[in-house]
Design a protein around this motif. Structure first.
Motif, PDB file in Angstrom:
ATOM      1  N   PHE A 165       0.831  -1.202   0.000  1.00  0.00           N
ATOM      2  CA  PHE A 165       0.000   0.000   0.000  1.00  0.00           C
ATOM      3  C   PHE A 165       0.868   1.255   0.000  1.00  0.00           C
ATOM      4  CE2 PHE A 165      -1.797   3.426   2.596  1.00  0.00           C
ATOM      5  CZ  PHE A 165      -2.972   3.711   1.918  1.00  0.00           C
ATOM      6  N   LEU A 166       1.853   1.294   0.885  1.00  0.00           N
ATOM      7  CA  LEU A 166       2.696   2.477   1.015  1.00  0.00           C
ATOM      8  C   LEU A 166       3.557   2.684  -0.237  1.00  0.00           C
ATOM      9  CD1 LEU A 166       3.214   4.804   2.870  1.00  0.00           C
ATOM     10  CD2 LEU A 166       4.839   3.394   4.140  1.00  0.00           C
ATOM     11  N   ARG A 167       4.107   1.611  -0.778  1.00  0.00           N
ATOM     12  CA  ARG A 167       4.896   1.753  -2.018  1.00  0.00           C
ATOM     13  C   ARG A 167       4.014   2.256  -3.175  1.00  0.00           C
ATOM     14  NH1 ARG A 167      10.122   0.246  -1.775  1.00  0.00           N
ATOM     15  NH2 ARG A 167      10.742  -1.271  -0.200  1.00  0.00           N
ATOM     16  N   LYS A 168       2.780   1.803  -3.238  1.00  0.00           N
ATOM     17  CA  LYS A 168       1.862   2.256  -4.287  1.00  0.00           C
ATOM     18  C   LYS A 168       1.560   3.744  -4.126  1.00  0.00           C
ATOM     19  CE  LYS A 168      -1.189   1.749  -7.609  1.00  0.00           C
ATOM     20  NZ  LYS A 168      -0.763   1.781  -8.981  1.00  0.00           N
ATOM     21  N   ARG A 169       1.335   4.207  -2.896  1.00  0.00           N
ATOM     22  CA  ARG A 169       1.070   5.632  -2.666  1.00  0.00           C
ATOM     23  C   ARG A 169       2.287   6.472  -3.056  1.00  0.00           C
ATOM     24  NH1 ARG A 169      -2.481   2.893  -2.114  1.00  0.00           N
ATOM     25  NH2 ARG A 169      -2.678   3.627  -4.228  1.00  0.00           N
TER      26      ARG A 169
ATOM     27  N   VAL B 275      -4.742  18.274   0.220  1.00  0.00           N
ATOM     28  CA  VAL B 275      -4.651  17.687   1.552  1.00  0.00           C
ATOM     29  C   VAL B 275      -5.934  16.956   1.881  1.00  0.00           C
ATOM     30  CG1 VAL B 275      -4.374  18.202   4.009  1.00  0.00           C
ATOM     31  CG2 VAL B 275      -3.015  19.441   2.307  1.00  0.00           C
ATOM     32  N   ASN B 276      -7.056  17.552   1.562  1.00  0.00           N
ATOM     33  CA  ASN B 276      -8.352  16.895   1.691  1.00  0.00           C
ATOM     34  C   ASN B 276      -9.256  17.512   0.629  1.00  0.00           C
ATOM     35  OD1 ASN B 276      -9.464  19.291   2.825  1.00  0.00           O
ATOM     36  ND2 ASN B 276      -8.698  18.678   4.830  1.00  0.00           N
ATOM     37  N   HIS B 277     -10.546  17.315   0.726  1.00  0.00           N
ATOM     38  CA  HIS B 277     -11.438  17.772  -0.345  1.00  0.00           C
ATOM     39  C   HIS B 277     -11.451  19.286  -0.520  1.00  0.00           C
ATOM     40  CE1 HIS B 277     -12.899  13.783  -1.123  1.00  0.00           C
ATOM     41  NE2 HIS B 277     -13.139  13.607   0.159  1.00  0.00           N
TER      42      HIS B 277
ATOM     43  N   TYR C 189      -1.787   8.667   4.576  1.00  0.00           N
ATOM     44  CA  TYR C 189      -2.755   8.270   3.559  1.00  0.00           C
ATOM     45  C   TYR C 189      -4.012   7.650   4.181  1.00  0.00           C
ATOM     46  CZ  TYR C 189       1.451   8.826   0.741  1.00  0.00           C
ATOM     47  OH  TYR C 189       2.572   9.327   0.156  1.00  0.00           O
ATOM     48  N   ALA C 190      -4.290   7.972   5.423  1.00  0.00           N
ATOM     49  CA  ALA C 190      -5.409   7.354   6.147  1.00  0.00           C
ATOM     50  C   ALA C 190      -6.763   7.636   5.501  1.00  0.00           C
ATOM     51  CB  ALA C 190      -5.418   7.802   7.607  1.00  0.00           C
ATOM     52  N   THR C 191      -6.861   8.688   4.715  1.00  0.00           N
ATOM     53  CA  THR C 191      -8.137   8.983   4.053  1.00  0.00           C
ATOM     54  C   THR C 191      -8.290   8.231   2.736  1.00  0.00           C
ATOM     55  OG1 THR C 191      -7.189  10.931   2.972  1.00  0.00           O
ATOM     56  CG2 THR C 191      -8.310  11.280   5.100  1.00  0.00           C
ATOM     57  N   HIS C 192      -7.256   7.524   2.311  1.00  0.00           N
ATOM     58  CA  HIS C 192      -7.325   6.748   1.072  1.00  0.00           C
ATOM     59  C   HIS C 192      -8.261   5.560   1.270  1.00  0.00           C
ATOM     60  CE1 HIS C 192      -6.084   4.197  -2.266  1.00  0.00           C
ATOM     61  NE2 HIS C 192      -5.610   5.301  -2.836  1.00  0.00           N
ATOM     62  N   SER C 193      -9.000   5.226   0.248  1.00  0.00           N
ATOM     63  CA  SER C 193      -9.988   4.146   0.366  1.00  0.00           C
ATOM     64  C   SER C 193      -9.363   2.780   0.658  1.00  0.00           C
ATOM     65  CB  SER C 193     -10.839   4.064  -0.900  1.00  0.00           C
ATOM     66  OG  SER C 193     -10.013   3.790  -2.022  1.00  0.00           O
ATOM     67  N   ASP C 194      -8.108   2.565   0.310  1.00  0.00           N
ATOM     68  CA  ASP C 194      -7.456   1.277   0.554  1.00  0.00           C
ATOM     69  C   ASP C 194      -6.768   1.186   1.918  1.00  0.00           C
ATOM     70  OD1 ASP C 194      -8.253   0.380  -1.930  1.00  0.00           O
ATOM     71  OD2 ASP C 194      -6.367   0.941  -2.909  1.00  0.00           O
TER      72      ASP C 194
END
Length: 135
Positions: free
Chosen positions: A25-29, A58-60, A123-128
């Motif tokens: 996950f982290l490498r993909k981000r 940063v966010n929406h 990346y805590a707001t990422h869907s994955d």
């Protein structure tokens, strides 16, 4: 899962799912961030921002200005941490197979895992992102 249990799982198998999922996950981000950096045009100095910057969402509703060099250095540091964790994991697994005492290496793995979890928190707001990765 606490850090001690995670360390036991890391040492018990060459690629426990929770570790593989988190590092993948982290490498993909990081890869996605590098692609965005390479695609983003440098800002115009007339925009009242220093040149060679990157505007990141940063966010929406919030955007942040990040100097390109600093952001690239940050991505390099996270990748280096992942590389060092994987090297430490490999060392512990080899030591376990040979019957060596690996307490110091286990402590190092736990420390690396804490740092990796902190980096993933960006990346805590990422869907994955998975909640069990929270530090």
């Amino acid at each position: 899962m606490d850090d001690a249990e995670l360390t036991v799982r890391v040492i018990a198998a060459s690629g426990p799912p929770v570790v593989d999922d988190l590092t993948t996950f982290l490498r993909k981000r990081i890869s996605n961030d590098r692609e965005a950096l390479n695609a983003a045009p440098a800002t115009d100095p007339a925009d009242d921002l220093p040149p060679l910057g990157f505007i990141a969402r940063v966010n929406h509703s919030t955007m942040a200005y990040l100097p390109l060099a600093r952001f690239r250095a940050h991505l390099d540091a996270v990748e280096s941490t992942l590389d060092k964790f994987e090297a430490a994991l490999s060392h512990v697994l080899r030591g376990k197979q040979m019957g060596w005492d690996s307490n110091n290496a286990q402590v190092a793995l736990t420390a690396y895992m804490d740092v990796i979890k902190l980096h993933a928190l960006e990346y805590a707001t990422h869907s994955d992102y998975k909640e069990n990765w929270r530090p």
